[in-house]
Design an enzyme around this catalytic site. Structure first.
Site, PDB file in Angstrom:
ATOM      1  CD  GLU A   1      -2.739  -1.264   2.433  1.00  0.00           C
ATOM      2  OE1 GLU A   1      -2.770  -0.334   3.258  1.00  0.00           O
ATOM      3  OE2 GLU A   1      -3.308  -2.344   2.619  1.00  0.00           O
TER       4      GLU A   1
ATOM      5  CB  CYS B   1       0.208  -7.917   4.722  1.00  0.00           C
ATOM      6  SG  CYS B   1      -0.980  -7.601   3.403  1.00  0.00           S
TER       7      CYS B   1
ATOM      8  NE  ARG C   1      -6.859  -3.312   6.326  1.00  0.00           N
ATOM      9  CZ  ARG C   1      -7.077  -3.994   5.180  1.00  0.00           C
ATOM     10  NH1 ARG C   1      -7.783  -5.085   5.193  1.00  0.00           N
ATOM     11  NH2 ARG C   1      -6.580  -3.561   4.040  1.00  0.00           N
TER      12      ARG C   1
END
Ligand SMILES: NC(=O)c1ccc[n+]([C@@H]2O[C@H](COP(=O)([O-])OP(=O)(O)OC[C@H]3O[C@@H](n4cnc5c(N)ncnc54)[C@H](O)[C@@H]3O)[C@@H](O)[C@H]2O)c1
Length: 430
Positions: free
Chosen positions: A154, A259, A327
């Site tokens: 990202e 991730c 996250r």
């Protein structure tokens, strides 16, 4: 060739937009009505540099479409990419509910030869699991299942998609391999062609190795603080060794994001399930979890454990710059710990505020800009290395702060700023 992508998140949307840009007809199936509405209106539901322009360009070209209708698309698809989330369960195991749901939808509707590609990060054995679901509804084998894990980051997703270090194709069918190679031909990048199981484990080994590198340098940083050494110089020197390489050797608040933490935990789970004690990976996971506590202790030491009547300003809340993703962000974890003290906590992040508001307690004040955070703070903590935090007007910062104390968890400044009257703390330097 007609391509369908299931799941328009960070991975699926980038894949859909880039493949449409290569000239393929791409339909993206997204089940979240809110996201789907945004996409149909020409807006992307998250922040990723450069993606919106390319998305709009391809939307206009009519090669890119969005829907929630499986029936109208699956029977006419040559290749279907599964790009749904695979979140962690409490025990570290990957939750494959979304993959199962999608596989069932596909199994009911495929017609003619179809290649089903798993782009989601999935544990070893998932290709077989998808095949089992497909077999129940399709007595004749008119499909192949391929594991094609994604490695984009990202914040630089477009560049990563266009110039991946490698393209992994895990399958046992030459026909499917050829289809994938046709799709990725414009990239002109090296392939690793292998079986599904090897492809699946490559993704976990890759991410866990990077997480290990980060955790390793964080541990060396802790030691440097106690022995009057400078971790940045250590990282530079060891990074110059071609066998080690300079990347992922930046000390900081620990790895985060959607991730690394879940992939490390999933790898540990897969090890246990397959009677393999992954000692290094277990240690990495534990060390990274403990990092927030040790940073909190560091803050306690700086404030002499006094939090009443002080304001702490936090710059950055995303797990890394150039994304709005919070996250598993270490910044969110630290903000949560600090919110339990009596200190007043203020936060600013260029893109992550909306997502952070859903995660953090109401007592935290979300500010419009850096200056609002800095004003009256007795401690300024830099949590994410956004470019705009790298060039703060330090004299102005000093003027605005109640006490000019900075804890720089990304080492973007240096001891030099003590010459301006700051007390400066960083990672891995005394
Ligand atoms: N985000 C990253 O940087 C990254 C990088 C490499 C690999 N991955 C992996 O790729 C996968 C997807 O990650 P992400 O970050 O894009 O997730 P995400 O949560 O951003 O997106 C997943 C999307 O799938 C949709 N979805 C779920 N079930 C669906 C269904 N039945 N039908 C249609 N849509 C459905 C969700 O609504 C969501 O929009 C994960 O396995 C992740 O580990 C992520």
């Amino acid at each position: 060739m007609k391509i369908t992508i299931i799941g328009a998140g960070y991975v699926g949307l980038v894949q859909a937009v880039c493949l449409a840009d290569f000239g393929f007809n791409v339909t993206c199936i997204e089940k979240d009505p809110e996201k789907l509405r945004e996409l149909k209106f020409g807006r992307i539901p998250f922040y990723e540099p450069g993606l919106e322009d390319l998305f709009r360009k391809n939307l206009k070209s009519d090669r890119l479409k969005f829907t929630d209708n499986y029936l109208e698309n699956i029977p006419y698809s040559d290749v279907i990419f599964i790009c749904v989330g695979t979140p962690p369960k409490k025990n570290g195991e990957s939750n494959l509910n979304f993959v199962d749901q999608v596989s069932k939808e596909i199994s009911k509707r495929i017609k003619g030869y179809t290649v089903i590609v798993s782009k989601s990060t999935v544990p070893v054995g998932t290709s077989k699991r998808i095949e089992n679901i497909l077999r129940k509804k399709n007595s004749q084998k008119t499909y192949d299942v391929v594991s094609n894990p994604e490695f984009l980051r990202e914040g630089s997703a477009l560049e990563d998609f266009r110039r991946p270090d490698k393209i992994i194709i895990g399958c046992r069918s030459e026909k499917a391999e050829k289809m994938l190679k046709r799709i990725y031909k414009p990239l002109n990048r090296p392939y690793v062609v292998t079986n599904n199981e090897t492809a699946e484990i490559i993704k976990y080994a890759n991410n866990s190795f990077l997480a290990t590198k980060i955790t390793f340098i964080n541990e060396i940083a802790d030691l440097c603080e106690n022995i009057d050494a400078e971790v940045e110089t250590v990282a530079k020197a060891i990074g110059l060794d071609g066998r080690i390489g300079p990347k992922f050797l930046h000390p900081g608040p620990g790895y985060g994001g959607s991730c690394f933490p879940k992939d490390v935990k999933s790898l540990i789970y897969q090890g246990n399930k397959n009677l393999t004690d992954l000692k290094i990976i277990k240690a990495v996971d534990k060390a990274n979890e403990l990092r927030i506590q040790s940073l909190f202790k560091k803050i306690k030491k700086i404030t002499k454990n006094k939090f009443s009547n002080i304001q702490i300003g936090l710059l950055g809340i995303t797990f890394k710059p150039n994304t709005d993703d919070v996250r598993e962000s270490p910044a969110v974890k630290l903000a949560k710990s600090l919110s339990k003290t009596k200190a007043k906590i203020k936060i600013f992040d260029p893109k992550g505020m909306e997502n952070a508001k859903k995660e953090l307690p109401k007592s935290i004040k979300f500010c419009e800009n850096e200056n609002e955070v800095i004003k009256n703070s007795s401690l300024l903590v830099i949590l994410t290395e956004w470019n705009q935090f790298k060039n703060l007007d330090l004299l102005n910062v000093k003027k605005l702060m109640k006490k000019p104390i900075m804890l720089d968890l990304r080492n973007i400044y240096s001891k030099e700023i003590t010459k301006l009257g700051f007390k400066y703390y960083s990672i891995g330097n005394n």
